[in-house]
Design a protein around this motif. Structure first.
Motif, PDB file in Angstrom:
ATOM      1  N   GLY A 165       0.768  -1.234   0.000  1.00 44.30           N
ATOM      2  CA  GLY A 165       0.000   0.000   0.000  1.00 44.30           C
ATOM      3  C   GLY A 165       0.804   1.291   0.000  1.00 44.30           C
ATOM      4  N   ALA A 166       2.148   1.195   0.040  1.00 44.20           N
ATOM      5  CA  ALA A 166       2.958   2.414  -0.029  1.00 44.20           C
ATOM      6  C   ALA A 166       2.725   3.081  -1.387  1.00 44.20           C
ATOM      7  N   VAL A 167       2.671   4.389  -1.378  1.00 42.52           N
ATOM      8  CA  VAL A 167       2.402   5.132  -2.605  1.00 42.52           C
ATOM      9  C   VAL A 167       3.656   5.153  -3.472  1.00 42.52           C
ATOM     10  N   PRO A 168       3.569   4.629  -4.705  1.00 50.10           N
ATOM     11  CA  PRO A 168       4.733   4.689  -5.586  1.00 50.10           C
ATOM     12  C   PRO A 168       4.923   6.114  -6.125  1.00 50.10           C
ATOM     13  N   LEU A 169       6.158   6.584  -6.079  1.00 49.63           N
ATOM     14  CA  LEU A 169       6.491   7.909  -6.591  1.00 49.63           C
ATOM     15  C   LEU A 169       7.152   7.757  -7.955  1.00 49.63           C
ATOM     16  N   ALA A 170       6.671   8.514  -8.935  1.00 53.04           N
ATOM     17  CA  ALA A 170       7.215   8.465 -10.300  1.00 53.04           C
ATOM     18  C   ALA A 170       8.556   9.182 -10.358  1.00 53.04           C
ATOM     19  N   ALA A 171       9.287   8.960 -11.439  1.00 55.01           N
ATOM     20  CA  ALA A 171      10.636   9.503 -11.605  1.00 55.01           C
ATOM     21  C   ALA A 171      10.682  11.013 -11.413  1.00 55.01           C
ATOM     22  N   GLN A 172       9.751  11.735 -11.963  1.00 55.22           N
ATOM     23  CA  GLN A 172       9.778  13.191 -11.840  1.00 55.22           C
ATOM     24  C   GLN A 172       9.664  13.633 -10.378  1.00 55.22           C
ATOM     25  N   GLU A 173       8.799  12.994  -9.625  1.00 55.27           N
ATOM     26  CA  GLU A 173       8.662  13.313  -8.204  1.00 55.27           C
ATOM     27  C   GLU A 173       9.918  12.889  -7.439  1.00 55.27           C
ATOM     28  N   LEU A 174      10.493  11.764  -7.824  1.00 55.64           N
ATOM     29  CA  LEU A 174      11.726  11.311  -7.175  1.00 55.64           C
ATOM     30  C   LEU A 174      12.851  12.318  -7.381  1.00 55.64           C
ATOM     31  N   THR A 175      12.984  12.841  -8.599  1.00 58.34           N
ATOM     32  CA  THR A 175      14.053  13.818  -8.860  1.00 58.34           C
ATOM     33  C   THR A 175      13.838  15.081  -8.033  1.00 58.34           C
ATOM     34  N   ARG A 176      12.597  15.482  -7.869  1.00 60.42           N
ATOM     35  CA  ARG A 176      12.305  16.674  -7.071  1.00 60.42           C
ATOM     36  C   ARG A 176      12.716  16.449  -5.618  1.00 60.42           C
ATOM     37  N   ARG A 177      12.375  15.287  -5.088  1.00 65.69           N
ATOM     38  CA  ARG A 177      12.678  15.002  -3.678  1.00 65.69           C
ATOM     39  C   ARG A 177      14.158  14.738  -3.442  1.00 65.69           C
ATOM     40  N   LEU A 178      14.826  14.169  -4.439  1.00 73.79           N
ATOM     41  CA  LEU A 178      16.254  13.873  -4.303  1.00 73.79           C
ATOM     42  C   LEU A 178      17.132  15.055  -4.701  1.00 73.79           C
ATOM     43  N   GLY A 179      16.564  16.004  -5.428  1.00 68.64           N
ATOM     44  CA  GLY A 179      17.341  17.157  -5.876  1.00 68.64           C
ATOM     45  C   GLY A 179      18.314  16.815  -6.981  1.00 68.64           C
ATOM     46  N   CYS A 180      17.869  15.965  -7.919  1.00 67.01           N
ATOM     47  CA  CYS A 180      18.741  15.578  -9.031  1.00 67.01           C
ATOM     48  C   CYS A 180      17.951  15.589 -10.338  1.00 67.01           C
ATOM     49  N   SER A 181      18.652  15.379 -11.429  1.00 68.41           N
ATOM     50  CA  SER A 181      18.016  15.338 -12.750  1.00 68.41           C
ATOM     51  C   SER A 181      17.573  13.905 -13.071  1.00 68.41           C
ATOM     52  N   ILE A 182      16.767  13.776 -14.107  1.00 69.78           N
ATOM     53  CA  ILE A 182      16.325  12.437 -14.559  1.00 69.78           C
ATOM     54  C   ILE A 182      17.530  11.561 -14.930  1.00 69.78           C
ATOM     55  N   PRO A 183      18.494  12.063 -15.738  1.00 66.69           N
ATOM     56  CA  PRO A 183      19.651  11.211 -16.052  1.00 66.69           C
ATOM     57  C   PRO A 183      20.423  10.761 -14.806  1.00 66.69           C
ATOM     58  N   THR A 184      20.542  11.642 -13.825  1.00 66.14           N
ATOM     59  CA  THR A 184      21.228  11.263 -12.581  1.00 66.14           C
ATOM     60  C   THR A 184      20.435  10.213 -11.828  1.00 66.14           C
ATOM     61  N   LEU A 185      19.126  10.365 -11.778  1.00 65.20           N
ATOM     62  CA  LEU A 185      18.282   9.359 -11.131  1.00 65.20           C
ATOM     63  C   LEU A 185      18.478   8.004 -11.792  1.00 65.20           C
ATOM     64  N   TYR A 186      18.416   7.955 -13.111  1.00 62.52           N
ATOM     65  CA  TYR A 186      18.590   6.684 -13.811  1.00 62.52           C
ATOM     66  C   TYR A 186      19.973   6.095 -13.561  1.00 62.52           C
TER      67      TYR A 186
END
Length: 67
Positions: free
Chosen positions: A15-36
């Motif tokens: 039941g944990a809410v899955p966070l999409a890549a764009q939200e993950l980058t916002r919370r982590l303070g990084c870009s999409i390429p860095t996240l990947y």
């Protein structure tokens, strides 16, 4: 990392809410390429759900504490 992926999959199934890549980058303070890159390198736990990378708030917190 396998344990982290299992934990993540169980959290989402539980039941944990899955966070999409764009939200993950916002919370982590990084870009999409860095996240990947950090996913690929095994530094951040994420799974593909419907063809998109997702993770949870708990995994974001674990990553930020370890960083």
């Amino acid at each position: 990392m396998r344990d982290a992926i299992e934990r993540l999959a169980n959290d989402i199934a539980g039941g944990a809410v899955p966070l999409a890549a764009q939200e993950l980058t916002r919370r982590l303070g990084c870009s999409i390429p860095t996240l990947y890159r950090i996913i690929r390198e095994g530094k951040f736990a994420a799974i593909k759900q419907g063809g998109r990378w997702v993770s949870t708030e708990g995994e974001v917190a674990r990553y930020l504490v370890a960083a």
